[in-house]
Design a protein around this motif. Structure first.
Motif, PDB file in Angstrom:
ATOM      1  N   LEU A  33       0.860  -1.182   0.000  1.00 51.34           N
ATOM      2  CA  LEU A  33       0.000   0.000   0.000  1.00 51.34           C
ATOM      3  C   LEU A  33       0.900   1.238   0.000  1.00 51.34           C
ATOM      4  CD1 LEU A  33      -2.769  -1.132   2.535  1.00 51.34           C
ATOM      5  CD2 LEU A  33      -2.442  -1.748   0.125  1.00 51.34           C
ATOM      6  N   SER A  34       1.131   1.759  -1.197  1.00 56.05           N
ATOM      7  CA  SER A  34       2.045   2.886  -1.360  1.00 56.05           C
ATOM      8  C   SER A  34       1.251   4.176  -1.518  1.00 56.05           C
ATOM      9  CB  SER A  34       2.923   2.665  -2.601  1.00 56.05           C
ATOM     10  OG  SER A  34       3.712   3.799  -2.847  1.00 56.05           O
ATOM     11  N   VAL A  35       1.723   5.231  -0.882  1.00 60.60           N
ATOM     12  CA  VAL A  35       1.070   6.542  -1.031  1.00 60.60           C
ATOM     13  C   VAL A  35       1.010   6.916  -2.514  1.00 60.60           C
ATOM     14  CG1 VAL A  35       1.371   9.002  -0.540  1.00 60.60           C
ATOM     15  CG2 VAL A  35       1.664   7.333   1.295  1.00 60.60           C
ATOM     16  N   ILE A  36       2.067   6.608  -3.265  1.00 63.90           N
ATOM     17  CA  ILE A  36       2.048   6.742  -4.727  1.00 63.90           C
ATOM     18  C   ILE A  36       1.968   5.318  -5.281  1.00 63.90           C
ATOM     19  CG2 ILE A  36       3.274   7.595  -6.769  1.00 63.90           C
ATOM     20  CD1 ILE A  36       2.650   9.865  -4.867  1.00 63.90           C
ATOM     21  N   PRO A  37       0.826   4.923  -5.868  1.00 56.94           N
ATOM     22  CA  PRO A  37       0.642   3.509  -6.194  1.00 56.94           C
ATOM     23  C   PRO A  37       1.263   3.077  -7.517  1.00 56.94           C
ATOM     24  CG  PRO A  37      -1.325   4.738  -6.744  1.00 56.94           C
ATOM     25  CD  PRO A  37      -0.339   5.745  -6.202  1.00 56.94           C
ATOM     26  N   CYS A  38       1.620   1.802  -7.582  1.00 56.74           N
ATOM     27  CA  CYS A  38       1.847   1.116  -8.858  1.00 56.74           C
ATOM     28  C   CYS A  38       2.876   1.793  -9.752  1.00 56.74           C
ATOM     29  CB  CYS A  38       0.536   0.972  -9.633  1.00 56.74           C
ATOM     30  SG  CYS A  38      -0.785   0.257  -8.642  1.00 56.74           S
ATOM     31  N   SER A  39       3.893   2.403  -9.180  1.00 55.74           N
ATOM     32  CA  SER A  39       4.905   3.074  -9.988  1.00 55.74           C
ATOM     33  C   SER A  39       6.262   2.453  -9.699  1.00 55.74           C
ATOM     34  CB  SER A  39       4.944   4.568  -9.628  1.00 55.74           C
ATOM     35  OG  SER A  39       6.134   5.153 -10.109  1.00 55.74           O
ATOM     36  N   PRO A  40       7.138   2.367 -10.719  1.00 55.60           N
ATOM     37  CA  PRO A  40       8.495   1.892 -10.435  1.00 55.60           C
ATOM     38  C   PRO A  40       9.292   2.917  -9.617  1.00 55.60           C
ATOM     39  CG  PRO A  40       8.275   2.504 -12.754  1.00 55.60           C
ATOM     40  CD  PRO A  40       6.908   2.614 -12.139  1.00 55.60           C
ATOM     41  N   ASP A  41       8.808   4.142  -9.553  1.00 53.60           N
ATOM     42  CA  ASP A  41       9.501   5.203  -8.806  1.00 53.60           C
ATOM     43  C   ASP A  41       8.441   5.992  -8.023  1.00 53.60           C
ATOM     44  OD1 ASP A  41      11.476   7.000  -7.969  1.00 53.60           O
ATOM     45  OD2 ASP A  41      11.181   8.294  -9.711  1.00 53.60           O
ATOM     46  N   PRO A  42       7.881   5.382  -6.958  1.00 52.12           N
ATOM     47  CA  PRO A  42       6.688   5.964  -6.303  1.00 52.12           C
ATOM     48  C   PRO A  42       7.040   7.109  -5.354  1.00 52.12           C
ATOM     49  CG  PRO A  42       7.274   3.908  -5.227  1.00 52.12           C
ATOM     50  CD  PRO A  42       8.266   4.109  -6.336  1.00 52.12           C
ATOM     51  N   GLN A  43       7.592   8.193  -5.915  1.00 52.40           N
ATOM     52  CA  GLN A  43       8.119   9.276  -5.083  1.00 52.40           C
ATOM     53  C   GLN A  43       7.356  10.571  -5.271  1.00 52.40           C
ATOM     54  OE1 GLN A  43       9.846  12.133  -6.530  1.00 52.40           O
ATOM     55  NE2 GLN A  43       9.463  11.403  -8.604  1.00 52.40           N
ATOM     56  N   TRP A  44       7.422  11.435  -4.256  1.00 51.80           N
ATOM     57  CA  TRP A  44       6.989  12.818  -4.377  1.00 51.80           C
ATOM     58  C   TRP A  44       7.942  13.642  -3.526  1.00 51.80           C
ATOM     59  CZ3 TRP A  44       5.083   9.615  -0.696  1.00 51.80           C
ATOM     60  CH2 TRP A  44       4.854  10.109   0.588  1.00 51.80           C
ATOM     61  N   SER A  45       7.745  14.950  -3.468  1.00 54.56           N
ATOM     62  CA  SER A  45       8.667  15.791  -2.704  1.00 54.56           C
ATOM     63  C   SER A  45       7.923  16.619  -1.673  1.00 54.56           C
ATOM     64  CB  SER A  45       9.459  16.706  -3.633  1.00 54.56           C
ATOM     65  OG  SER A  45      10.388  15.942  -4.369  1.00 54.56           O
ATOM     66  N   VAL A  46       8.546  16.804  -0.510  1.00 54.70           N
ATOM     67  CA  VAL A  46       8.011  17.636   0.555  1.00 54.70           C
ATOM     68  C   VAL A  46       8.565  19.048   0.347  1.00 54.70           C
ATOM     69  CG1 VAL A  46       7.948  18.007   3.055  1.00 54.70           C
ATOM     70  CG2 VAL A  46       7.951  15.661   2.132  1.00 54.70           C
ATOM     71  N   PRO A  47       7.669  20.061   0.212  1.00 55.21           N
ATOM     72  CA  PRO A  47       8.180  21.405  -0.108  1.00 55.21           C
ATOM     73  C   PRO A  47       9.049  22.015   0.991  1.00 55.21           C
ATOM     74  CG  PRO A  47       5.795  21.446   0.276  1.00 55.21           C
ATOM     75  CD  PRO A  47       6.210  20.003   0.236  1.00 55.21           C
ATOM     76  N   GLY A  48       8.711  21.716   2.281  1.00 54.71           N
ATOM     77  CA  GLY A  48       9.513  22.304   3.361  1.00 54.71           C
ATOM     78  C   GLY A  48       9.294  23.788   3.482  1.00 54.71           C
ATOM     79  N   ARG A  49       8.032  24.207   3.508  1.00 53.39           N
ATOM     80  CA  ARG A  49       7.723  25.635   3.527  1.00 53.39           C
ATOM     81  C   ARG A  49       7.509  26.158   4.941  1.00 53.39           C
ATOM     82  NH1 ARG A  49       5.749  27.699  -1.092  1.00 53.39           N
ATOM     83  NH2 ARG A  49       5.931  29.673  -0.017  1.00 53.39           N
ATOM     84  N   GLY A  50       7.867  25.377   5.961  1.00 47.29           N
ATOM     85  CA  GLY A  50       7.845  25.930   7.307  1.00 47.29           C
ATOM     86  C   GLY A  50       6.743  25.441   8.204  1.00 47.29           C
ATOM     87  N   SER A  51       5.604  24.966   7.644  1.00 45.49           N
ATOM     88  CA  SER A  51       4.597  24.416   8.542  1.00 45.49           C
ATOM     89  C   SER A  51       5.192  23.121   9.090  1.00 45.49           C
ATOM     90  CB  SER A  51       3.295  24.161   7.802  1.00 45.49           C
ATOM     91  OG  SER A  51       3.449  23.085   6.915  1.00 45.49           O
ATOM     92  N   LYS A  52       4.732  22.709  10.256  1.00 44.41           N
ATOM     93  CA  LYS A  52       5.455  21.680  10.992  1.00 44.41           C
ATOM     94  C   LYS A  52       5.449  20.326  10.300  1.00 44.41           C
ATOM     95  CE  LYS A  52       6.211  20.268  15.757  1.00 44.41           C
ATOM     96  NZ  LYS A  52       6.320  18.850  15.494  1.00 44.41           N
ATOM     97  N   GLU A  53       4.322  19.977   9.681  1.00 42.91           N
ATOM     98  CA  GLU A  53       4.169  18.606   9.221  1.00 42.91           C
ATOM     99  C   GLU A  53       3.617  18.559   7.809  1.00 42.91           C
ATOM    100  OE1 GLU A  53       3.088  15.652  12.696  1.00 42.91           O
ATOM    101  OE2 GLU A  53       1.406  16.002  11.355  1.00 42.91           O
ATOM    102  N   HIS A  54       4.053  17.565   7.076  1.00 43.34           N
ATOM    103  CA  HIS A  54       3.517  17.330   5.734  1.00 43.34           C
ATOM    104  C   HIS A  54       2.956  15.915   5.744  1.00 43.34           C
ATOM    105  CE1 HIS A  54       3.742  16.971   1.236  1.00 43.34           C
ATOM    106  NE2 HIS A  54       4.006  15.722   1.554  1.00 43.34           N
ATOM    107  N   ARG A  55       1.694  15.767   5.331  1.00 37.72           N
ATOM    108  CA  ARG A  55       1.057  14.452   5.304  1.00 37.72           C
ATOM    109  C   ARG A  55       0.567  14.149   3.907  1.00 37.72           C
ATOM    110  NH1 ARG A  55      -1.769  12.269  10.110  1.00 37.72           N
ATOM    111  NH2 ARG A  55      -0.523  13.039  11.853  1.00 37.72           N
ATOM    112  N   ARG A  56       0.702  12.910   3.511  1.00 40.45           N
ATOM    113  CA  ARG A  56       0.122  12.489   2.241  1.00 40.45           C
ATOM    114  C   ARG A  56      -0.433  11.079   2.440  1.00 40.45           C
ATOM    115  NH1 ARG A  56       2.238  14.101  -3.711  1.00 40.45           N
ATOM    116  NH2 ARG A  56       0.759  12.852  -4.881  1.00 40.45           N
TER     117      ARG A  56
END
Ligand SMILES: [Cu+2]
Length: 479
Positions: A184-207
């Motif tokens: 169960l991948s946050v990005i499904p069914c991909s050979p490269d199931p990645q995304w990026s966290v912007p890091g804009r200062g709010s404490k937490e990033h959820r996906r």
């Protein structure tokens, strides 16, 4: 004579023919937490050769042990020709997934509707967490199964390095309750199931991502995979007041670990371990019920190319059990922690730079661009990524301008932030693929190709002022 022949026949049936002569067998290693009377098959794939500062991305030939039964423990690591483990600060096992097509090669992951992905039953990464299952459970295996193992390894040094992939499989030949693995991948069914966290200062990033389970079952083990910057991986059950079933906690290496002394450090190290949950009773769910996977990352700083993958092992419903809704938390659940001293649960701050390889063949850290600045006055700029180079290595654009990268080569590349105001990364691209990014935050963006990070870098500087309108006389010269 008849007795002798019968004994011989029996021997032929039972003994060495049952497995490849080259496969050493051992008792189960402690990491497998298996019955000590069982047998572990130690198998190798390779050799593989790593070039200087190279990222190797390939498919390793792997095969099931030559016995039928059920896998109750499994792990994998990189070793040299003498069988000595290669430390992560030399050659890093970044990703490894074992897939099983079954005897006909046709078995697919039921969660991937286009059926492009084979059943993934064991994954390990920088976390190096072994697969374990509660006593009495196992993943069915036969010598006829067709295995494969996409692998990604990063070499942190100049020169060449050879390695083998060593994988250890503990098999129980007795009948056990079979488990089915779900990825169960946050990005499904991909050979490269990645995304990026912007890091804009709010404490937490959820996906998050929701998955409807194709059959009823019981979750009896849950592992997971996260990248650097991660706080948690959460498996939850929306139909039961969104309760959390399992939290997989990442464990980062101590600051003294040589992993953090790699120079130049070209990607943020992942956790060195992640917790593993298992329970013989398990959590029941119903056919068609949703399970939700959520990755929680630090968002104070950018984290590029992150992942969140829950590895869920499911047994059939208990015999005679009613159609359970929101079953009680199992009393026999175990949470297995870090397998090293001094783990940290808060993601450490890691400073990444660009790198440049000198005439001596050694890469050195740098935060400066290689070429002279190319000032773009207008709303957009195009960069061609060809022959292992960015066509502009030092680009200056106005705030709000769009930069488009084109990838005409047949070799895969990407554009990934190493350091800068906002985290982003393109997918791996080739054969004319493209990627665009609007830069709304001024500052310096240190960019690289994550697959060739020592060799391919670029700096984009975003001015605090917007792009200037074109000159009315059409003169393209900078003002
Ligand atoms: Cu990953």
């Amino acid at each position: 004579m008849v007795r002798f022949l019968a004994a011989l026949a029996l021997l032929l049936v039972l003994a060495p023919a049952a497995r490849a002569a080259s496969t050493p067998v051992t008792p189960p290693p402690p990491e497998h937490r298996a019955d000590p009377s069982l047998t572990t098959y130690v198998q190798r794939s390779g050799p593989f050769k790593l070039g200087p500062y190279a990222t190797l991305k390939t498919s390793a030939k792997v095969q099931p042990p030559e016995v039928a039964g059920a896998i109750v423990g499994m792990d994998a690591r990189l070793v040299d020709a003498d069988g000595k483990e290669l430390p992560q600060y030399v050659a890093m096992l970044h990703h490894l997934v074992f897939t099983n097509g079954g005897p006909d090669g046709e078995r697919r992951d039921p969660m991937c509707p286009k059926k492009t992905t084979r059943e993934r039953f064991f994954g390990t990464s920088e976390e190096l967490r072994a697969l374990t299952l509660p006593p009495g459970y196992g993943y069915p295996t036969t010598p006829a199964d067709r295995w494969n193992a996409p692998i990604m390894v990063m070499h942190h040094r100049g020169g060449f390095q050879e390695f083998f992939l060593e994988y250890r499989v503990t098999i129980d030949p007795r009948p056990v309750t079979p488990v089915t693995p779900y990825w169960l991948s946050v990005i499904p069914c991909s050979p490269d199931p990645q995304w990026s966290v912007p890091g804009r200062g709010s404490k937490e990033h959820r996906r998050s991502r929701m998955y409807a389970m194709p059959t009823a079952g019981r979750i009896v083990a849950v592992g997971g995979h996260l990248h650097g910057g991660a706080n948690d991986l959460i498996l939850s059950q929306p139909a039961c007041k969104h309760r959390t079933l399992v939290t997989n906690t990442p464990f980062y290496a101590p600051a003294s670990d040589k992993l953090y002394a790699v120079k130049p450090l070209l990607h943020e190290p992942d956790p060195k371990a992640i917790s593993w949950w298992q329970s013989p009773t398990g959590y029941a769910f119903r056919k068609g019920e949703d399970l939700k996977v959520t990755a929680v990352y630090d968002n104070l700083r950018p984290h590029t190319r992150v992942m969140g993958i829950s590895h869920v092992y499911v047994a059939p419903p208990l015999p005679g059990a009613p159609d359970v809704r929101c079953s009680a938390a199992p009393p026999d659940a175990q949470q297995l922690g870090a397998q090293f001293e001094g783990p940290r649960t808060t993601p450490p701050t890691v400073g990444l730079t660009l790198a440049r390889v000198g005439k001596d063949g050694l890469a050195r850290s740098t935060t400066t661009a290689a070429g002279t600045a190319r000032e773009i006055e207008g709303e957009s700029a195009t960069v061609t990524v060809r022959d292992f180079r960015f066509s502009s290595t030092n680009l200056v654009v106005g705030r709000g301008a769009v930069v488009r990268w084109r990838f005409p080569d047949d070799e895969q590349h990407d554009v990934t932030l190493a350091d800068g105001p906002v985290g982003f990364a393109s997918p791996w691209l080739r054969d004319g693929g493209g990627y665009g990014k609007r830069f709304t935050e001024p500052g310096r963006y240190l960019l690289m190709c994550s697959l060739h990070s020592a060799y391919m870098s670029q700096v984009v500087t975003v001015r605090s002022t917007p792009p200037r309108p074109p000159r009315p006389d059409g003169d393209p010269r900078p003002r």
